[in-house]
Design an enzyme around this catalytic site. Structure first.
Site, PDB file in Angstrom:
ATOM      1  N   GLU A   1       0.822  -1.204   0.000  1.00  0.00           N
ATOM      2  CA  GLU A   1       0.000   0.000   0.000  1.00  0.00           C
ATOM      3  C   GLU A   1       0.864   1.266   0.000  1.00  0.00           C
ATOM      4  O   GLU A   1       1.881   1.332   0.697  1.00  0.00           O
ATOM      5  CB  GLU A   1      -0.873  -0.043   1.258  1.00  0.00           C
ATOM      6  CG  GLU A   1      -1.779   1.136   1.500  1.00  0.00           C
ATOM      7  CD  GLU A   1      -2.583   0.978   2.789  1.00  0.00           C
ATOM      8  OE1 GLU A   1      -3.476   1.799   3.026  1.00  0.00           O
ATOM      9  OE2 GLU A   1      -2.305   0.029   3.569  1.00  0.00           O
TER      10      GLU A   1
ATOM     11  N   LYS B   1      -9.226   3.184  -1.824  1.00  0.00           N
ATOM     12  CA  LYS B   1      -9.517   2.525  -0.552  1.00  0.00           C
ATOM     13  C   LYS B   1     -10.798   3.077   0.074  1.00  0.00           C
ATOM     14  O   LYS B   1     -10.979   4.283   0.199  1.00  0.00           O
ATOM     15  CB  LYS B   1      -8.333   2.726   0.398  1.00  0.00           C
ATOM     16  CG  LYS B   1      -8.422   1.945   1.708  1.00  0.00           C
ATOM     17  CD  LYS B   1      -7.148   2.130   2.517  1.00  0.00           C
ATOM     18  CE  LYS B   1      -7.138   1.275   3.780  1.00  0.00           C
ATOM     19  NZ  LYS B   1      -5.865   1.439   4.522  1.00  0.00           N
TER      20      LYS B   1
ATOM     21  N   CYS C   1      -5.628  -3.079   2.129  1.00  0.00           N
ATOM     22  CA  CYS C   1      -5.376  -3.246   3.567  1.00  0.00           C
ATOM     23  C   CYS C   1      -6.652  -3.442   4.381  1.00  0.00           C
ATOM     24  O   CYS C   1      -7.283  -4.487   4.322  1.00  0.00           O
ATOM     25  CB  CYS C   1      -4.557  -2.061   4.069  1.00  0.00           C
ATOM     26  SG  CYS C   1      -3.742  -2.345   5.663  1.00  0.00           S
TER      27      CYS C   1
END
Length: 256
Positions: free
Chosen positions: A41, A110, A143
């Site tokens: 990430e 995200k 994540c």
């Protein structure tokens, strides 16, 4: 199709070093027959650098993506990697995926921002992204996203077979890669490739333990605390005995 996961030290703002590492890893992955490698990430410009995110964030199609696409084409290996994206006044924690020719396959922002740092810098995404990858239906999460079962379930319901997850999981949260990621893979009978950092960046220690978990929840490959390049042939995931795969998708009952 062979899929690779790269676990490395954080970049800490060193863009030249980051690109050099990507180039080396693409070449190594291609030499071992991998069609794509997943990086952590915010590899560009670094995860725990909120001072750099708004300053260096780039638009889609900018210099970073152009360089990444060219490197994929030169190496003959695809890439999924996290980076800081600018869209007008907004900054997103994003990931892009390129195929072995350098063609951009997917872009994702995200959804589940983690902690005060991310929430102070980034605007959350609002859409999933599915795409074809070497004969497999693939998707991106980043994540913290994969820790939410409903996101994995939604992707499964849209046909995802493989989820690529650039991550920056801190030390002390080893249960995510040890237990939760395999559980997510098993629940929805798909493969999860989870690429983390090792080492420390601006005072934040990362936990390593990158993992590729198959559709039966078994670990196909796993890293320890240091640098690693995991490579798995996804053909094995389609050879799993269907009698041991979860039937949650068919059996679920939602109560009103």
């Amino acid at each position: 199709m062979k899929l690779a996961v790269y676990q490395g030290a954080p970049t800490d703002g060193d863009e030249a070093g980051a690109f050099a590492r990507i180039e080396r890893c693409l070449a190594a992955s291609a030499a071992m027959g991998a069609e794509l490698v997943v990086f952590p990430e915010l590899f560009l410009p670094g995860y725990n650098r909120p001072d750099l995110h708004p300053v260096r964030a780039q638009v889609q199609g900018g210099d970073w993506e152009q360089r990444l696409a060219a490197m994929c084409g030169a190496a003959g290996c695809g890439l999924a990697v996290g980076w800081a994206e600018r869209d007008g006044q907004d900054v997103h924690n994003s990931a892009s995926c390129f195929d072995r020719t350098g063609q951009k396959l997917a872009h994702y922002r995200k959804v589940q921002l983690f902690g005060p740092m991310e929430r102070s810098v980034f605007r959350p995404g609002d859409a999933y992204c599915l795409f074809d990858l070497g004969g497999y239906r693939a998707a991106l999460l980043i994540c913290y996203d994969v820790e939410f079962a409903h996101h994995v379930r939604a992707l499964s319901e849209q046909g995802a077979e493989v989820i690529l997850v650039p991550t920056a999981n801190p030390a002390g949260f080893g249960n995510v890669s040890d237990l939760l990621v395999p559980a997510r893979a098993m629940e929805m009978a798909l493969t999860v490739a989870y690429a983390n950092y090792h080492g420390t960046e601006a005072g934040l220690a990362f936990g390593g333990r990158s993992v590729i978990a198959g559709p039966d929840g078994n670990i196909l490959s796993k890293a320890g605390p240091g640098e690693a390049l995991l490579i798995v042939d996804l053909a094995a995931t389609r050879a799993v005995d269907t009698n041991v795969l979860s039937t949650q998708q068919q059996d679920k009952r939602d109560l009103g």
